[in-house]
Design a protein around this motif. Structure first.
Motif, PDB file in Angstrom:
ATOM      1  N   ASN A  70      -8.711  -3.296  -7.585  1.00  0.00           N
ATOM      2  CA  ASN A  70      -8.032  -4.368  -6.850  1.00  0.00           C
ATOM      3  C   ASN A  70      -6.660  -3.934  -6.351  1.00  0.00           C
ATOM      4  N   THR A  71      -5.928  -3.189  -7.168  1.00  0.00           N
ATOM      5  CA  THR A  71      -4.614  -2.691  -6.766  1.00  0.00           C
ATOM      6  C   THR A  71      -4.746  -1.723  -5.602  1.00  0.00           C
ATOM      7  N   ARG A  72      -5.719  -0.833  -5.692  1.00  0.00           N
ATOM      8  CA  ARG A  72      -5.943   0.138  -4.609  1.00  0.00           C
ATOM      9  C   ARG A  72      -6.300  -0.572  -3.306  1.00  0.00           C
ATOM     10  N   ASP A  73      -7.170  -1.584  -3.395  1.00  0.00           N
ATOM     11  CA  ASP A  73      -7.567  -2.326  -2.202  1.00  0.00           C
ATOM     12  C   ASP A  73      -6.369  -3.062  -1.591  1.00  0.00           C
ATOM     13  N   ARG A  74      -5.499  -3.625  -2.436  1.00  0.00           N
ATOM     14  CA  ARG A  74      -4.315  -4.330  -1.939  1.00  0.00           C
ATOM     15  C   ARG A  74      -3.373  -3.363  -1.239  1.00  0.00           C
ATOM     16  N   ILE A  75      -3.181  -2.178  -1.809  1.00  0.00           N
ATOM     17  CA  ILE A  75      -2.298  -1.175  -1.209  1.00  0.00           C
ATOM     18  C   ILE A  75      -2.857  -0.714   0.143  1.00  0.00           C
ATOM     19  N   GLU A  76      -4.166  -0.517   0.201  1.00  0.00           N
ATOM     20  CA  GLU A  76      -4.789  -0.118   1.473  1.00  0.00           C
ATOM     21  C   GLU A  76      -4.647  -1.208   2.520  1.00  0.00           C
ATOM     22  N   ALA A  77      -4.787  -2.463   2.125  1.00  0.00           N
ATOM     23  CA  ALA A  77      -4.648  -3.577   3.067  1.00  0.00           C
ATOM     24  C   ALA A  77      -3.221  -3.657   3.595  1.00  0.00           C
ATOM     25  N   GLU A  78      -2.234  -3.460   2.732  1.00  0.00           N
ATOM     26  CA  GLU A  78      -0.836  -3.464   3.174  1.00  0.00           C
ATOM     27  C   GLU A  78      -0.563  -2.302   4.126  1.00  0.00           C
ATOM     28  N   HIS A  79      -1.126  -1.152   3.807  1.00  0.00           N
ATOM     29  CA  HIS A  79      -0.948   0.025   4.672  1.00  0.00           C
ATOM     30  C   HIS A  79      -1.575  -0.230   6.048  1.00  0.00           C
ATOM     31  N   THR A  80      -2.750  -0.800   6.076  1.00  0.00           N
ATOM     32  CA  THR A  80      -3.433  -1.103   7.339  1.00  0.00           C
ATOM     33  C   THR A  80      -2.628  -2.123   8.139  1.00  0.00           C
ATOM     34  N   GLN A  81      -2.063  -3.104   7.466  1.00  0.00           N
ATOM     35  CA  GLN A  81      -1.263  -4.115   8.149  1.00  0.00           C
ATOM     36  C   GLN A  81      -0.007  -3.484   8.763  1.00  0.00           C
ATOM     37  N   ARG A  82       0.633  -2.588   8.024  1.00  0.00           N
ATOM     38  CA  ARG A  82       1.832  -1.921   8.558  1.00  0.00           C
ATOM     39  C   ARG A  82       1.482  -1.059   9.775  1.00  0.00           C
ATOM     40  N   LEU A  83       0.340  -0.391   9.727  1.00  0.00           N
ATOM     41  CA  LEU A  83      -0.090   0.428  10.857  1.00  0.00           C
ATOM     42  C   LEU A  83      -0.355  -0.444  12.084  1.00  0.00           C
ATOM     43  N   SER A  84      -0.929  -1.621  11.866  1.00  0.00           N
ATOM     44  CA  SER A  84      -1.200  -2.502  13.012  1.00  0.00           C
ATOM     45  C   SER A  84       0.089  -3.036  13.628  1.00  0.00           C
ATOM     46  N   LEU A  85       1.157  -3.154  12.852  1.00  0.00           N
ATOM     47  CA  LEU A  85       2.445  -3.615  13.387  1.00  0.00           C
ATOM     48  C   LEU A  85       3.099  -2.527  14.248  1.00  0.00           C
ATOM     49  N   VAL A  86       2.824  -1.275  13.940  1.00  0.00           N
ATOM     50  CA  VAL A  86       3.404  -0.167  14.696  1.00  0.00           C
ATOM     51  C   VAL A  86       2.819  -0.101  16.093  1.00  0.00           C
TER      52      VAL A  86
END
Length: 87
Positions: A70-86
């Motif tokens: 669950n922690t890994r999935d949350r970190i990946e989701a945050e990373h994907t969200q940051r990439l989409s903001l760029v």
């Protein structure tokens, strides 16, 4: 009249309680029923403790694995969200 009276079973309440706990823990844990059976009250109490300890370790291991995923999935989701903001 019940089966205890029919078969003339006379056991003290403590032995019956320990027997029922042993049956319940044997049923609930993955160890289940086997050819090795605890006969005395001391053996049954020891088996109950071992089965309970095994269940706790089993639950702890799978709880830790689930939390890690669950922690890994949350970190990946945050990373994907940051990439989409760029973009």
């Amino acid at each position: 009249e019940n089966w205890i009276d029919v078969f003339d079973i006379s056991r003290d309440m403590q032995s019956e309680y320990i027997e029922s706990l042993y049956w319940a823990f044997s049923t609930m844990t993955p160890m289940g029923y086997s050819r090795v059976y605890a006969y005395s009250n001391a053996e049954k109490l020891y088996a109950i403790c071992v089965q309970l300890s095994g269940a706790v370790v089993y639950a702890s291991v799978f709880g830790t694995i689930t939390a890690t995923i669950n922690t890994r999935d949350r970190i990946e989701a945050e990373h994907t969200q940051r990439l989409s903001l760029v973009d």
